[in-house]
Design an enzyme around this catalytic site. Sequence first.
Site, PDB file in Angstrom:
ATOM      1  N   GLY A  34       0.851  -1.184   0.000  1.00 28.32           N
ATOM      2  CA  GLY A  34       0.000   0.000   0.000  1.00 28.32           C
ATOM      3  C   GLY A  34       0.888   1.235   0.000  1.00 28.32           C
ATOM      4  N   GLY A  37       4.339   0.606   2.099  1.00 29.91           N
ATOM      5  CA  GLY A  37       5.062  -0.497   1.454  1.00 29.91           C
ATOM      6  C   GLY A  37       5.644  -0.075   0.112  1.00 29.91           C
ATOM      7  N   ASN A 117       1.920   1.463  12.622  1.00 26.65           N
ATOM      8  CA  ASN A 117       1.480   2.144  13.837  1.00 26.65           C
ATOM      9  C   ASN A 117       0.761   1.149  14.729  1.00 26.65           C
ATOM     10  OD1 ASN A 117       2.453   4.593  13.037  1.00 26.65           O
ATOM     11  ND2 ASN A 117       0.484   5.418  12.372  1.00 26.65           N
ATOM     12  N   ALA A 147       2.867   9.021   3.152  1.00 27.61           N
ATOM     13  CA  ALA A 147       2.510   8.616   1.787  1.00 27.61           C
ATOM     14  C   ALA A 147       1.035   8.269   1.770  1.00 27.61           C
ATOM     15  CB  ALA A 147       3.339   7.400   1.376  1.00 27.61           C
ATOM     16  N   ARG A 149      -2.265   6.552  -0.888  1.00 32.54           N
ATOM     17  CA  ARG A 149      -2.612   5.879  -2.143  1.00 32.54           C
ATOM     18  C   ARG A 149      -3.574   6.747  -2.931  1.00 32.54           C
ATOM     19  NH1 ARG A 149      -5.228   0.353  -0.928  1.00 32.54           N
ATOM     20  NH2 ARG A 149      -5.324   1.044   1.220  1.00 32.54           N
ATOM     21  N   LYS A 194       4.756   7.081  20.483  1.00 30.41           N
ATOM     22  CA  LYS A 194       3.978   7.438  19.288  1.00 30.41           C
ATOM     23  C   LYS A 194       2.512   7.045  19.479  1.00 30.41           C
ATOM     24  CE  LYS A 194       3.789   7.050  14.249  1.00 30.41           C
ATOM     25  NZ  LYS A 194       2.929   8.232  14.172  1.00 30.41           N
ATOM     26  N   ASN A 202      -5.592  11.251  17.030  1.00 33.09           N
ATOM     27  CA  ASN A 202      -6.338  10.565  15.968  1.00 33.09           C
ATOM     28  C   ASN A 202      -7.842  10.452  16.218  1.00 33.09           C
ATOM     29  OD1 ASN A 202      -3.582  10.264  15.365  1.00 33.09           O
ATOM     30  ND2 ASN A 202      -3.992   8.493  14.109  1.00 33.09           N
TER      31      ASN A 202
END
Length: 306
Positions: A34, A37, A117, A147, A149, A194, A202
């Site tokens: 994805g 990756g 994560n 990044a 998609r 993290k 989030n």
Amino acid sequence: MPYSSSPPQIPTASRTPAPSTDEATQSIAILGLGAIGTLMAWHWREHVLYGITRDNSRCQRTLIDQQQTAHSLTLPTWQHEAIDWLVITTKASATLEALQSVANQLPQVQNILLLQNGMGQQQQVSDWLSQQQCSANLWAGISTEGAYRQNTEQVVYAGSGDTHIGLWQAQHPTASIPNGLTVVDDIQQRIRAKLAINAVINPLTAVFRCRNGELVSHDEYRQALKELATEVQQCFETLQQPLNFDLTERSLAVAEATAANQSSTLQDVLHQRPTELDYINGYLIRQAQQLNIELPLNRRLLAQLS
Ligand code: NAD
Ligand code: KPL
């Protein structure tokens, strides 16, 4: 053109421990092509690469770099070749199933790296590997690279960052490390740090449907951030894994530094994809539950977003 369409031969030398240098060519299979990756495949384009997709289809991807240049990547499917690294870049919830799908090939693997994560999946994998008596070293990593998609095959490199990895169980690393990865000896602490920040920013950005910066600039959201950060900070103290920073201050600082971002959870919600919160806030709720501690704010947010 660094990628070939047929599986390259792995030199015998790549199976013996190589000196720890970025220059050494590694054989690397990426499971989960994805956003992250594909980005890692591009970073590692000088290595011998393989891909693994769910349906064993050819791994054809395009990475659009920060100068808007498109790079075409074709990775041969990993079959039974000996490899130095199996890198798993699925979402946290898909990790164990993805690894189990290549169970027969694990005797060919020197090192397994979970680059994701969240928490919970690393211990699941560690326990399963022990049951399988798998001798591969298990590594875990976190990345601040960005990044996304654009579609199934196109990935956009949105922002460069750092990627830290470490052995899941404390041991001395003997492996040669692919470029772009920094080895640390406190990876669990870094992953927890993290996770704590993600547990605050989030779910709130997803519930309020706001960009990260609005958690700082909007009074009601900032108050919610302070209350949630306090609950998460206390949770880590109860678990006897105290954070070595003030979570309210750090969350406000990260939200400010990434003000224009839509958090990954908000993006998942907006695209109607499952979120990773079960491996972030859900992980904390389960850990606390083992000590009969309730995390009402975490629980409420998780319920709102399920
Ligand atoms: P993604 O959804 O873009 O990619 C995951 C890929 O895994 C998909 O292509 C999916 O088809 C594939 N997959 C799932 N199960 C599989 C299986 N059994 N076999 C083969 N492939 C399988 O997700 P992403 O954004 O790349 O995120 C991956 C992990 O990296 C997450 O934990 C995320 O939080 C973390 N991360 C992402 C970024 C980012 O900028 N995208 C940054 C840092 C960390
Ligand atoms: O990691 C992030 C995410 O969105 O998952 C933060 C740090 C919140 C940046 O958006």
